[in-house]
Design an enzyme around this catalytic site. Structure first.
Site, PDB file in Angstrom:
ATOM      1  N   GLY A  58       0.887  -1.259   0.085  1.00 18.25           N
ATOM      2  CA  GLY A  58      -0.280   0.085   0.349  1.00 18.25           C
ATOM      3  C   GLY A  58       0.957   1.389   0.042  1.00 18.25           C
ATOM      4  O   GLY A  58       1.957   1.123   0.333  1.00 18.25           O
ATOM      5  N   CYS A  86       5.118  -6.124   1.594  1.00 20.87           N
ATOM      6  CA  CYS A  86       5.125  -4.789   1.727  1.00 20.87           C
ATOM      7  C   CYS A  86       4.928  -4.350   2.952  1.00 20.87           C
ATOM      8  O   CYS A  86       5.046  -4.423   3.985  1.00 20.87           O
ATOM      9  CB  CYS A  86       5.152  -4.357   0.225  1.00 20.87           C
ATOM     10  SG  CYS A  86       5.789  -2.674  -0.032  1.00 20.87           S
ATOM     11  N   TYR A  87       3.759  -3.302   2.550  1.00 15.36           N
ATOM     12  CA  TYR A  87       3.133  -2.685   3.905  1.00 15.36           C
ATOM     13  C   TYR A  87       2.354  -3.760   4.567  1.00 15.36           C
ATOM     14  O   TYR A  87       2.730  -3.410   5.963  1.00 15.36           O
ATOM     15  CB  TYR A  87       2.005  -1.822   3.032  1.00 15.36           C
ATOM     16  CG  TYR A  87       1.397  -1.046   4.327  1.00 15.36           C
ATOM     17  CD1 TYR A  87       1.839   0.188   4.654  1.00 15.36           C
ATOM     18  CD2 TYR A  87       0.116  -1.624   4.953  1.00 15.36           C
ATOM     19  CE1 TYR A  87       1.166   1.023   5.822  1.00 15.36           C
ATOM     20  CE2 TYR A  87      -0.383  -0.822   5.951  1.00 15.36           C
ATOM     21  CZ  TYR A  87       0.234   0.237   6.439  1.00 15.36           C
ATOM     22  OH  TYR A  87      -0.551   1.171   7.269  1.00 15.36           O
ATOM     23  N   HIS A 181       7.970  -8.086  -3.700  1.00 12.02           N
ATOM     24  CA  HIS A 181       6.451  -8.201  -4.128  1.00 12.02           C
ATOM     25  C   HIS A 181       6.538  -9.821  -4.669  1.00 12.02           C
ATOM     26  O   HIS A 181       7.122  -9.858  -6.021  1.00 12.02           O
ATOM     27  CB  HIS A 181       5.948  -7.362  -5.003  1.00 12.02           C
ATOM     28  CG  HIS A 181       5.637  -6.113  -4.485  1.00 12.02           C
ATOM     29  ND1 HIS A 181       4.378  -5.852  -4.058  1.00 12.02           N
ATOM     30  CD2 HIS A 181       6.323  -5.028  -3.989  1.00 12.02           C
ATOM     31  CE1 HIS A 181       4.327  -4.707  -3.226  1.00 12.02           C
ATOM     32  NE2 HIS A 181       5.532  -4.309  -3.422  1.00 12.02           N
ATOM     33  N   GLU A 183       4.082 -11.357  -6.247  1.00 15.25           N
ATOM     34  CA  GLU A 183       3.055 -11.224  -7.110  1.00 15.25           C
ATOM     35  C   GLU A 183       3.544 -10.933  -8.510  1.00 15.25           C
ATOM     36  O   GLU A 183       2.673 -11.138  -9.482  1.00 15.25           O
ATOM     37  CB  GLU A 183       1.816 -10.593  -6.552  1.00 15.25           C
ATOM     38  CG  GLU A 183       1.918  -9.239  -6.756  1.00 15.25           C
ATOM     39  CD  GLU A 183       2.365  -8.550  -5.331  1.00 15.25           C
ATOM     40  OE1 GLU A 183       2.441  -7.364  -4.979  1.00 15.25           O
ATOM     41  OE2 GLU A 183       3.182  -9.494  -4.668  1.00 15.25           O
ATOM     42  N   ASP A 239     -16.831  -9.898 -22.472  1.00 12.67           N
ATOM     43  CA  ASP A 239     -17.870 -10.097 -21.126  1.00 12.67           C
ATOM     44  C   ASP A 239     -19.103 -10.657 -21.546  1.00 12.67           C
ATOM     45  O   ASP A 239     -19.668 -11.662 -21.218  1.00 12.67           O
ATOM     46  CB  ASP A 239     -17.960  -9.023 -20.334  1.00 12.67           C
ATOM     47  CG  ASP A 239     -16.525  -8.362 -19.817  1.00 12.67           C
ATOM     48  OD1 ASP A 239     -15.527  -9.455 -19.679  1.00 12.67           O
ATOM     49  OD2 ASP A 239     -16.241  -7.341 -19.503  1.00 12.67           O
ATOM     50  N   LYS A 381     -10.677 -10.613 -15.803  1.00  7.62           N
ATOM     51  CA  LYS A 381     -10.902 -10.801 -17.205  1.00  7.62           C
ATOM     52  C   LYS A 381     -10.053 -12.075 -17.855  1.00  7.62           C
ATOM     53  O   LYS A 381     -10.769 -12.622 -18.889  1.00  7.62           O
ATOM     54  CB  LYS A 381     -10.221  -9.427 -17.795  1.00  7.62           C
ATOM     55  CG  LYS A 381     -10.379  -9.578 -19.365  1.00  7.62           C
ATOM     56  CD  LYS A 381     -11.849  -9.238 -19.907  1.00  7.62           C
ATOM     57  CE  LYS A 381     -12.148  -7.739 -19.802  1.00  7.62           C
ATOM     58  NZ  LYS A 381     -13.484  -7.522 -20.372  1.00  7.62           N
TER      59      LYS A 381
END
Length: 525
Positions: A58, A86-87, A181, A183, A239, A381
């Protein structure tokens, strides 16, 4: 047999730009993930299904005292493994009596992390070995604060030269923290780090698969709808196309689609939609030719937000008029996806800022009184695209670039006219055709042409041409929050320019937009 929602990883969002990426990485491991804001007014998740918690990064600082975002109290009462990123790591350190300080040397970008001790999280993972034979991980950092003293019962598991505690863990508490990170793809072992946490430490099974998602949604739709009819506004976008294919498999001819041709679509878009859904899939699609209504409504209007509102309002009017002819429809299907749900929930905190109105129509009049069917609302998505292929949709439909709800209305700068729309349609078709022919279409995330309401002098043959200008835009992006212009080869751009100018008499010049987002946006309006 376990339900695909019978276990989940809860992600507490502290405002990181990577939060949705964390959730997607967990799902790629075959485990359902759910995002909840740290300050959510209500806890809507079923805590009995939570197998682990990930605390996101964050932009705030835990050193700001009472104003700093805090880990929700219920997280520690779950008695499940926790991973802070992280945060999130800094918040864990502060909560358990450690110390966090602002760093003299901030780390943003690539970094080498040295493994300090054996750990459940980083066990048997490394990218290389340094001169002292210590194992090194190549990671992505993005932080200004750092943990300078770990809490009691926590041991350091990773460090860098400027951040001596780049990771810690407490085996007793089953709580872990990483300053980098995992991710993002820049952290080479990130996938395996998250897999260690999700599958080994949290003991989650691989239940979240495309086939299971489709089967689950079919059962849920059939249970909700019964024998009643469902109405879907079909746009031809990814979609709504996947919703149509999914509902067609679930309820067959109970599905009725309304496709509104507003005169602001891409070249031959209406015919392609009817070919794919009405002819190939046998879906009941009602095509409404409303080009004249939309263009008349936009006459003399140049301001982008006003154009958006007019197009949205006109769509509702046309859709409502056509649906009223159908009589006994009781359900309305929408292509809402998980990021839409997250944004709506986040709006409650009052932190969201409107850059421009949402491209899609937000809803229909209350007097329609139709019950909603939203079979994609738990999906990202990329997951929507995956199940679209599984349902038999073509790659052309599933992997087509995003197209704004207002269509060419926001790619024609200034006033929209039929002439401008026709010119832009042809130019855009040439650009996309050449991108597809050279393989660049799949390398770019979004590409399109823009009509510029200025004239420029050109020379064609021996004659002077004083006509309109077309702008080309192509970007590369992962999340559409940031983007860079695609490095299209000069020879390619020259060919596209020549084709557009030669094939469209009303165009005398072509430009290429090299702006990044930020500071520019992807769309011009």
């Amino acid at each position: 047999m376990k339900n695909l929602f019978s276990q989940k990883i809860l992600i507490i969002d502290f405002g990181s730009q990577y939060t949705q990426l964390i959730a997607r990485r967990v799902r790629e491991l075959g485990v359902f993930s759910e995002i909840q804001a740290w300050d959510a007014k209500t806890n809507t998740t079923d805590i009995t299904l939570i197998k682990g918690v990930i605390l996101s990064g964050g932009p705030e600082s835990v050193t700001e005292g009472l104003s700093a975002p805090k880990i929700p109290d219920f997280v520690f009462s779950l008695n499940v493994p926790i991973l802070g990123i992280c945060y999130g790591m800094q918040a864990i350190a502060q909560h358990f009596g450690g110390e966090v300080q602002s760093s003299d040397k901030r780390e943003f970008g690539y970094a080498k992390v040295k493994k300090e001790h054996d750990s459940l999280l980083l066990n048997e993972l490394s990218d290389n070995v340094d001169n002292s034979t210590e194992e090194i991980l190549d990671v992505w950092m993005s932080h200004g604060d750092k943990v300078v003293r770990a809490p009691n019962d926590f041991k350091c598991i990773a460090s860098t030269d400027s951040c001596l505690i780049a990771g810690f863990e407490s085996k007793n508490k089953r709580i872990f923290g990483l300053q980098f990170h995992p991710e993002v793809t820049h952290t080479k072992q990130g996938f395996f780090i998250l897999r260690s946490f999700v599958t080994l430490i949290c003991d989650c099974s691989k239940l979240w698969t495309p086939a299971a998602i489709i089967d689950d949604q079919i059962r849920r739709v059939q249970s909700l709808v019964g024998k009643k009819k469902v109405l879907l506004g079909l746009s031809g976008g990814v979609d709504s196309s996947v919703v149509a294919a999914l509902l067609n498999r679930a309820i067959g001819d109970q599905l009725i689609c309304v496709f509104v041709d507003n005169g602001l679509l891409r070249k031959n878009e209406g015919d392609h939609v009817m070919q794919m859904f009405a002819k190939n899939l046998g879906i009941n699609v009602i095509r409404v030719n409303a080009q004249k209504e939309f263009l008349e409504g936009l006459s003399g209007i140049a301001e982008p937000e006003q154009k958006r509102k007019i197009i949205g309002k006109k769509f509702i009017e046309v859709f409502e008029r056509e649906s009223s002819k159908l009589g006994d429809v009781e359900f309305l299907a929408q292509g809402t996806i998980y990021p839409d749900v997250i944004e709506s929930a986040g709006a409650e905190t009052g932190k969201a800022h409107v850059i421009k109105s949402h491209h899609n129509v937000g809803g229909l009049p209350d007097e329609m009184r139709l019950e909603l069917v939203e079979p994609l609302k738990e999906l990202f998505k990329d997951e929507v695209r995956t199940i679209g292929l599984k349902l038999g949709l073509s790659r052309e439909i599933v992997f087509r670039h995003p197209f704004p709800g207002p269509g060419l209305g926001v790619r024609i700068l200034g006033e929209v006219t039929e002439e401008y729309a026709d010119i832009l349609r042809e130019a855009d078709a040439v650009f996309i055709e050449e991108l597809q022919a050279t393989g660049w279409y799949e390398k770019t995330s979004q590409a399109f042409a823009v009509f510029l309401p200025v004239k420029s002098v050109g020379v064609v043959g021996d004659g002077r041409r004083y006509e309109w200008v077309i702008g080309l835009r192509a970007v590369e992006t992962i999340d559409f929050m940031t983007a860079r212009s695609a490095p299209l080869p000069h020879d390619f751009l020259e060919k596209v320019s020549n084709r557009i100018i030669n094939e469209i008499p009303k165009v005398s010049r072509v430009t290429y937009d090299i702006s990044s987002k930020p500071p520019a946006t992807i769309e011009w309006e």
